[in-house]
Design an enzyme around this catalytic site. Sequence first.
Site, mmCIF file in Angstrom:
data_model
loop_
_atom_site.group_PDB
_atom_site.id
_atom_site.type_symbol
_atom_site.label_atom_id
_atom_site.label_comp_id
_atom_site.label_asym_id
_atom_site.label_seq_id
_atom_site.Cartn_x
_atom_site.Cartn_y
_atom_site.Cartn_z
ATOM 1 N N TYR A 158 -21.784 -7.141 17.767
ATOM 2 C CA TYR A 158 -22.224 -6.872 16.377
ATOM 3 C C TYR A 158 -23.282 -7.899 15.983
ATOM 4 O O TYR A 158 -24.344 -7.537 15.454
ATOM 5 C CB TYR A 158 -21.035 -6.905 15.408
ATOM 6 N N GLU A 166 -16.023 0.098 3.249
ATOM 7 C CA GLU A 166 -15.219 0.662 4.348
ATOM 8 C C GLU A 166 -15.476 -0.088 5.661
ATOM 9 O O GLU A 166 -14.901 0.228 6.699
ATOM 10 C CB GLU A 166 -15.560 2.152 4.528
HETATM 11 P P1 NDP Z 1 -19.469 1.374 5.129
HETATM 12 O O1 NDP Z 1 -18.606 1.627 6.322
HETATM 13 O O2 NDP Z 1 -18.838 1.398 3.787
HETATM 14 O O3 NDP Z 1 -20.709 2.382 5.146
HETATM 15 C C1 NDP Z 1 -21.439 2.610 6.327
HETATM 16 C C2 NDP Z 1 -22.385 3.774 6.127
HETATM 17 O O4 NDP Z 1 -23.116 3.962 7.343
HETATM 18 C C3 NDP Z 1 -21.657 5.070 5.831
HETATM 19 O O5 NDP Z 1 -22.358 5.790 4.855
HETATM 20 C C4 NDP Z 1 -21.705 5.810 7.155
HETATM 21 O O6 NDP Z 1 -21.765 7.209 6.906
HETATM 22 C C5 NDP Z 1 -23.030 5.317 7.731
HETATM 23 N N1 NDP Z 1 -23.076 5.455 9.183
HETATM 24 C C6 NDP Z 1 -22.339 4.799 10.106
HETATM 25 N N2 NDP Z 1 -22.622 5.236 11.338
HETATM 26 C C7 NDP Z 1 -23.570 6.197 11.182
HETATM 27 C C8 NDP Z 1 -24.262 7.037 12.079
HETATM 28 N N3 NDP Z 1 -24.050 6.982 13.396
HETATM 29 N N4 NDP Z 1 -25.164 7.924 11.585
HETATM 30 C C9 NDP Z 1 -25.379 7.987 10.253
HETATM 31 N N5 NDP Z 1 -24.767 7.217 9.355
HETATM 32 C C10 NDP Z 1 -23.854 6.350 9.818
HETATM 33 O O7 NDP Z 1 -20.127 -0.061 5.401
HETATM 34 P P2 NDP Z 1 -21.151 -0.955 4.551
HETATM 35 O O8 NDP Z 1 -21.647 -0.228 3.388
HETATM 36 O O9 NDP Z 1 -20.509 -2.254 4.357
HETATM 37 O O10 NDP Z 1 -22.282 -1.141 5.650
HETATM 38 C C11 NDP Z 1 -23.639 -0.796 5.441
HETATM 39 C C12 NDP Z 1 -24.516 -1.744 6.223
HETATM 40 O O11 NDP Z 1 -24.325 -3.073 5.730
HETATM 41 C C13 NDP Z 1 -24.223 -1.805 7.715
HETATM 42 O O12 NDP Z 1 -25.451 -1.862 8.411
HETATM 43 C C14 NDP Z 1 -23.465 -3.119 7.871
HETATM 44 O O13 NDP Z 1 -23.617 -3.671 9.145
HETATM 45 C C15 NDP Z 1 -24.138 -3.960 6.806
HETATM 46 N N6 NDP Z 1 -23.382 -5.110 6.342
HETATM 47 C C16 NDP Z 1 -22.116 -4.963 5.830
HETATM 48 C C17 NDP Z 1 -21.437 -6.077 5.383
HETATM 49 C C18 NDP Z 1 -20.013 -5.985 4.901
HETATM 50 O O14 NDP Z 1 -19.310 -7.027 4.901
HETATM 51 N N7 NDP Z 1 -19.540 -4.830 4.433
HETATM 52 C C19 NDP Z 1 -22.051 -7.406 5.396
HETATM 53 C C20 NDP Z 1 -23.362 -7.454 5.970
HETATM 54 C C21 NDP Z 1 -24.003 -6.337 6.391
HETATM 55 P P3 NDP Z 1 -21.030 8.339 7.758
HETATM 56 O O15 NDP Z 1 -19.759 7.763 8.281
HETATM 57 O O16 NDP Z 1 -20.822 9.454 6.770
HETATM 58 O O17 NDP Z 1 -21.999 8.692 8.814
HETATM 59 C C1 8X3 Z 2 -20.828 -8.083 8.010
HETATM 60 C C2 8X3 Z 2 -20.467 -9.451 7.552
HETATM 61 O O1 8X3 Z 2 -19.538 -11.696 8.298
HETATM 62 O O2 8X3 Z 2 -18.403 -9.704 9.109
HETATM 63 O O3 8X3 Z 2 -22.077 -8.056 8.585
HETATM 64 O O4 8X3 Z 2 -20.543 -10.319 9.974
HETATM 65 S S1 8X3 Z 2 -19.710 -10.326 8.810
#
Ligand code: NDP
Ligand code: 8X3
Length: 265
Positions: A165, A201
């Site tokens: 990741y 999520e």
């Molecule tokens: P969620 O799991 O809540 O949302 C993820 C979204 O990505 C969903 O809408 C999902 O939609 C979509 N997704 C995942 N895989 C695919 C795919 N193969 N094709 C199309 N859509 C996809 O997570 P977050 O909102 O937290 O995450 C969003 C971004 O933020 C990610 O890139 C994550 O790495 C990043 N991030 C998150 C952090 C956290 O702590 N939550 C911190 C730092 C960064 P669906 O399943 O309907 O396809």
């Molecule tokens: C998601 C935040 O700290 O789990 O990117 O990497 S952390």
Amino acid sequence: MGKKPITDINMNQQKTIFITGSTAGIGEATALVFAQNGWNLILTGRRKERLDAIASKIEETYKVNVLPLSFDVRNKAAVKDAISNLPNNWKGIDVLVNNAGLAIGRDAFQNSQIEDWEIMIDTNIKGLLYVSRLISPMMIENGKGHIINISSIAGRQVYANGHVYCATKHAVEALSQAMRIDLLKHHIKVTSIQPGMVETEFSVVRFKGNKEQADSVYENVVPLVAQDVAETIYFAATRPSHVNINEIMLTCTAQANAFYLEREK
Ligand code: NDP
Ligand code: 8X3
């Protein structure tokens, strides 16, 4: 007086944002924040029913236009089909948010699943590339555009059991820099947003549906919520045309970086 205007945002002109992964978390919150501010939205994600429901609710509530496009960012042909068949009136994309992404698994490198690595690499790196490769020429043709990549503190720091990741988010950092350089002459902005822990999520997905394990990540701490990141994205997207926010790292107050988190006793 400087040569450039302080602000040149035309608030009357409706803009268009394309957000990947808008069915949950940060992507969904970003859709809401931009809709509240009168932007038209192209929303994407795999879960079609959820996507369509979010799109209808936003259209009804905020009276903006929403185009829901359901595809998997890992599927090169599906990405191409969706983007190359955009109706003409949806081709003027002002902002692309590459948000779709995930972590799967939290085992030590030597015990982790190759299948999980592949899903993360295919989504977080290759999916972002497929979408950006098709939308950046459209932005160049339009003579404007802004690509906002959702990276992570994992793109700046590597922590225990984070291996692949963290590697994918380091790749997002490298690609953000690379895009900024190559798109410079076309005046396309590129921003990397690096959040720390955000309660979405994300952890349920990372722990493969184990809600108890997922909840323990946010125990005795007030994490960021998706809205916090959405507002940061909105800030970056609405600077005057001569200003580019290269990167923003944001964490909750209880988190200093990937290694230091102060939980309440
Ligand atoms: P969620 O799991 O809540 O949302 C993820 C979204 O990505 C969903 O809408 C999902 O939609 C979509 N997704 C995942 N895989 C695919 C795919 N193969 N094709 C199309 N859509 C996809 O997570 P977050 O909102 O937290 O995450 C969003 C971004 O933020 C990610 O890139 C994550 O790495 C990043 N991030 C998150 C952090 C956290 O702590 N939550 C911190 C730092 C960064 P669906 O399943 O309907 O396809
Ligand atoms: C998601 C935040 O700290 O789990 O990117 O990497 S952390």
